[in-house]
Design a protein around this motif. Structure first.
Motif, PDB file in Angstrom:
ATOM      1  N   ALA A 160       0.836  -1.201   0.107  1.00 16.92           N
ATOM      2  CA  ALA A 160      -0.052   0.142   0.032  1.00 16.92           C
ATOM      3  C   ALA A 160       0.970   1.289   0.028  1.00 16.92           C
ATOM      4  N   ASN A 161       0.339   2.206  -0.892  1.00 16.33           N
ATOM      5  CA  ASN A 161       1.283   3.354  -1.092  1.00 16.33           C
ATOM      6  C   ASN A 161       0.123   4.627  -0.957  1.00 16.33           C
ATOM      7  N   THR A 162       0.808   5.651  -0.004  1.00 18.63           N
ATOM      8  CA  THR A 162      -0.381   6.758   0.041  1.00 18.63           C
ATOM      9  C   THR A 162       0.296   8.002  -0.785  1.00 18.63           C
ATOM     10  N   TYR A 163      -0.681   8.688  -1.650  1.00 21.13           N
ATOM     11  CA  TYR A 163      -0.187  10.105  -2.226  1.00 21.13           C
ATOM     12  C   TYR A 163      -1.177  11.086  -2.084  1.00 21.13           C
ATOM     13  N   GLU A 164      -0.486  12.292  -2.007  1.00 18.79           N
ATOM     14  CA  GLU A 164      -1.458  13.523  -1.874  1.00 18.79           C
ATOM     15  C   GLU A 164      -1.078  14.175  -3.159  1.00 18.79           C
ATOM     16  N   MET A 165      -2.431  14.351  -3.502  1.00 23.43           N
ATOM     17  CA  MET A 165      -2.850  14.969  -4.898  1.00 23.43           C
ATOM     18  C   MET A 165      -3.732  16.264  -4.745  1.00 23.43           C
ATOM     19  N   GLN A 166      -3.581  17.215  -5.727  1.00 23.22           N
ATOM     20  CA  GLN A 166      -4.564  18.319  -5.847  1.00 23.22           C
ATOM     21  C   GLN A 166      -4.786  18.476  -7.126  1.00 23.22           C
ATOM     22  N   GLU A 167      -6.159  19.045  -7.302  1.00 24.92           N
ATOM     23  CA  GLU A 167      -6.668  19.309  -8.609  1.00 24.92           C
ATOM     24  C   GLU A 167      -7.662  20.371  -8.361  1.00 24.92           C
ATOM     25  N   SER A 168      -7.195  21.564  -9.039  1.00 23.47           N
ATOM     26  CA  SER A 168      -7.873  23.048  -8.633  1.00 23.47           C
ATOM     27  C   SER A 168      -7.497  23.112  -7.230  1.00 23.47           C
ATOM     28  N   ASN A 169      -8.600  23.527  -6.681  1.00 24.82           N
ATOM     29  CA  ASN A 169      -8.486  23.415  -4.929  1.00 24.82           C
ATOM     30  C   ASN A 169      -8.712  22.339  -4.201  1.00 24.82           C
ATOM     31  N   VAL A 170      -9.051  21.267  -4.849  1.00 26.99           N
ATOM     32  CA  VAL A 170      -9.560  20.018  -4.148  1.00 26.99           C
ATOM     33  C   VAL A 170      -8.376  19.093  -4.045  1.00 26.99           C
ATOM     34  N   ARG A 171      -7.997  18.812  -2.612  1.00 22.94           N
ATOM     35  CA  ARG A 171      -7.030  17.898  -2.240  1.00 22.94           C
ATOM     36  C   ARG A 171      -7.565  16.443  -2.108  1.00 22.94           C
ATOM     37  N   LEU A 172      -6.796  15.544  -2.495  1.00 23.34           N
ATOM     38  CA  LEU A 172      -7.160  14.101  -2.334  1.00 23.34           C
ATOM     39  C   LEU A 172      -6.087  13.235  -1.871  1.00 23.34           C
TER      40      LEU A 172
END
Length: 420
Positions: free
Chosen positions: A87-99
Motif C-alpha cells: 500500500a502506498n499513499t499519495y497527496e494529490m491536488q486538482e484545482s483547490n481540491v486535495r485528495l
C-alpha cells in the motif's frame, strides 16, 4: 472539479410531536450545503483503491492512466511463495481540491501452485483496516479527523482476458470479499481479444457471478441527476479496459494510446475500450457514493459482527433496549465472577498441592525416622560387639601378662639355683 448534485424535490414529512413552522423572512440556514462543501474542500478527501489481479495484468499502468500521473511502481516477481499486499499513499491536488489517495496492490496473486488460500491475505488486510478504524472509534480520546482511514472504498478486480470465463480463484476471492468491499470487475488488457469475443466474454462473466451469488458494486440510481447514466453503465459491467503511459499524435493532438504494428488503441476512445466509462463512474460520478457505501454498509457489517463478538447487544431477552453502560457493567460483573472463580480454582489447587507436598514430606520424615532407628540399632549392636571384643582382648592381655611374669619369675629361680 467538484460536482454538486441538485436537490431532490421531496414532500416534507413531519415526525410525530414535531411542529412545522413557516418562516416570516430569510434566516440563512439555506447556506448549510455551501458551508459543508467549503468545510469538505478545506479538510480534503481520502480515497483508497485495492487492485486485485494476477501479475503483469497492467494494474499499475491502469492506475497511472486513471489519475494521469506516474506513481513510480516497480515490476513484481512471479516466484513469491505467498500473496503480499503493498500500500502506498499519495497527496494529490486538482484545482483547490486535495485528495489523499491510497493504492493497495497485490503482489504474487495467482502465481502459486495452490491458489486455494490466495484470498486470505486480502481478507485479513481489509478486516485489519476495519479493525483499526473501530479501535480508533472506541478510544476515549479519538482523533478521527487526523487519523488515517485505510478502509478500502473501491476494489478493482482485474480479470485475465482469456475469453472463456472466470477462474475458480476469481470466483472464490470475490465471494469472500463482496461483503467487505465494493467490487468493480474489469477485464484487463482488453485489446488482446476481438470485439465480438469481448461481448460474449462479458456476458459469460456476469452469468457466472450471478450463478455463484457474487455481489458486485452497482452504480446508484436513486439520484435523478445521474440515475440514467449509472443505470446504463451497470449494463456495461465488467468494464473492458486498456492502460497506457505512452502518447501518440493523432490529427495533430497527443492522445494516450498503445501502438501496435497494425495500428493503435486509443485509451480514451470509447469505441476502443471502456476506460472512459470506468474513469467517469469511479472518479467523476460515484467516488463519494463508494465512500458512503463503504462506511454505511461494509464497515457497519464488520462493526456489528465485532461488537456482537465482544458481547454487546441492542436489546435483552425481553426485547428491551440495553444501554452501553448496562452491557459494560454486565460484562464487568461476568469478568469479575470469572476471575473469582479462577482465583478460587487456583486457591484450591494451591491447597491441594500444599497438602500433597505435606504428605510427601511426612512420608519422607517417617522414612528418615525409620532409617535413623535402624542405623541407631545397628550402631548399638556394633558397639556392643566392639565392647565384647575389647573385653576379650583385655582378658587375653592380662593372661599374657600373667604368663610372662610367671616365665620371668621361673627364669630367675633357675638362675639362683645354678649359682648355689
Amino acid at each position: 472539479m467538484v460536482q454538486i448534485a441538485s436537490e431532490k424535490k421531496t414532500t416534507p414529512v413531519a415526525s410525530p410531536g414535531t411542529r412545522q413552522l413557516k418562516l416570516d423572512g430569510h434566516v440563512g440556514f439555506d447556506t448549510l450545503p455551501d458551508q459543508l462543501v467549503n468545510k469538505s474542500v478545506q479538510n480534503g478527501f481520502g480515497f483508497n483503491i485495492l487492485c486485485i489481479g494476477e501479475t503483469a495484468l497492467g494494474k499499475s499502468t491502469l492506475m497511472d492512466t486513471l489519475f494521469n500521473t506516474s506513481f513510480g511502481s516497480t515490476p513484481s516477481p512471479h516466484n513469491l511463495p505467498n500473496v503480499k499486499l503493498k500500500a502506498n499513499t499519495y497527496e494529490m491536488q486538482e484545482s483547490n481540491v486535495r485528495l489523499k489517495l491510497t493504492i493497495c496492490d497485490t503482489i504474487g496473486y495467482g502465481d502459486q501452485v495452490n491458489k486455494a488460500v490466495s484470498y486470505m491475505a486480502l481478507v485479513e488486510y481489509v478486516d485489519s483496516q476495519f479493525e483499526a478504524y473501530l479501535q480508533e472509534e472506541l478510544k476515549i480520546q479519538r482523533s478521527m479527523g487526523s487519523a488515517h482511514d485505510g478502509r478500502i472504498h473501491a476494489c478493482l478486480y482485474f480479470i485475465c482476458p482469456t475469453g472463456h470465463g472466470l477462474k475458480a480463484v476469481d470466483i472464490e476471492c470475490m465471494k469472500q470479499l463482496d461483503s467487505r468491499v465494493n467490487i468493480i470487475p474489469v477485464i484487463a488488457k482488453a485489446d488482446t481479444i476481438s470485439k465480438a469475443e469481448l461481448d460474449g466474454f462479458k456476458e459469460r462473466i456476469m452469468k457466472e457471478l450471478h450463478r455463484n451469488k457474487v455481489s458486485i458494486y452497482q452504480f446508484p440510481t436513486d439520484d435523478e441527476t445521474v440515475a440514467d447514466t449509472n443505470k446504463s453503465m451497470n449494463g456495461h459491467l465488467p468494464f473492458a479496459v486498456v492502460g497506457s503511459t505512452e502518447f501518440v499524435k493523432v490529427a495533430g493532438k497527443l492522445v494516450r494510446a498503445r501502438q501496435y504494428p497494425w495500428g493503435s488503441v486509443h485509451i480514451e476512445n470509447e469505441l476502443h475500450c471502456d476506460f472512459v466509462k470506468l474513469r467517469e463512474m469511479l472518479i467523476r460520478t460515484n467516488m463519494e457514493d463508494l465512500r458512503e457505501v463503504t462506511h454505511q454498509r461494509h464497515y457497519e457489517l464488520f462493526r456489528q459482527r465485532r461488537l456482537q463478538e465482544m458481547g454487546f447487544v441492542d436489546v435483552d431477552s425481553n426485547n428491551q433496549p440495553v444501554s452501553f453502560q448496562q452491557t459494560f457493567e454486565s460484562k464487568r460483573s461476568d469478568h469479575l465472577a470469572c476471575l473469582q472463580a479462577k482465583e478460587e480454582e487456583v486457591r484450591q489447587m494451591f491447597v491441594q498441592r500444599v497438602k500433597q507436598k505435606e504428605n510427601e514430606l511426612k512420608d519422607s520424615e517417617k522414612e528418615l525416622h525409620l532409617k535413623f532407628e535402624r542405623l541407631k540399632r545397628e550402631h548399638l549392636e556394633e558397639k556392643t560387639k566392639l565392647e565384647e571384643t575389647r573385653r576379650l582382648l583385655a582378658e587375653e592381655c592380662e593372661e599374657l601378662q600373667r604368663r610372662r611374669l610367671q616365665i620371668v619369675n621361673g627364669n630367675q629361680t633357675i638362675s639362683r639355683g645354678k649359682k648355689k
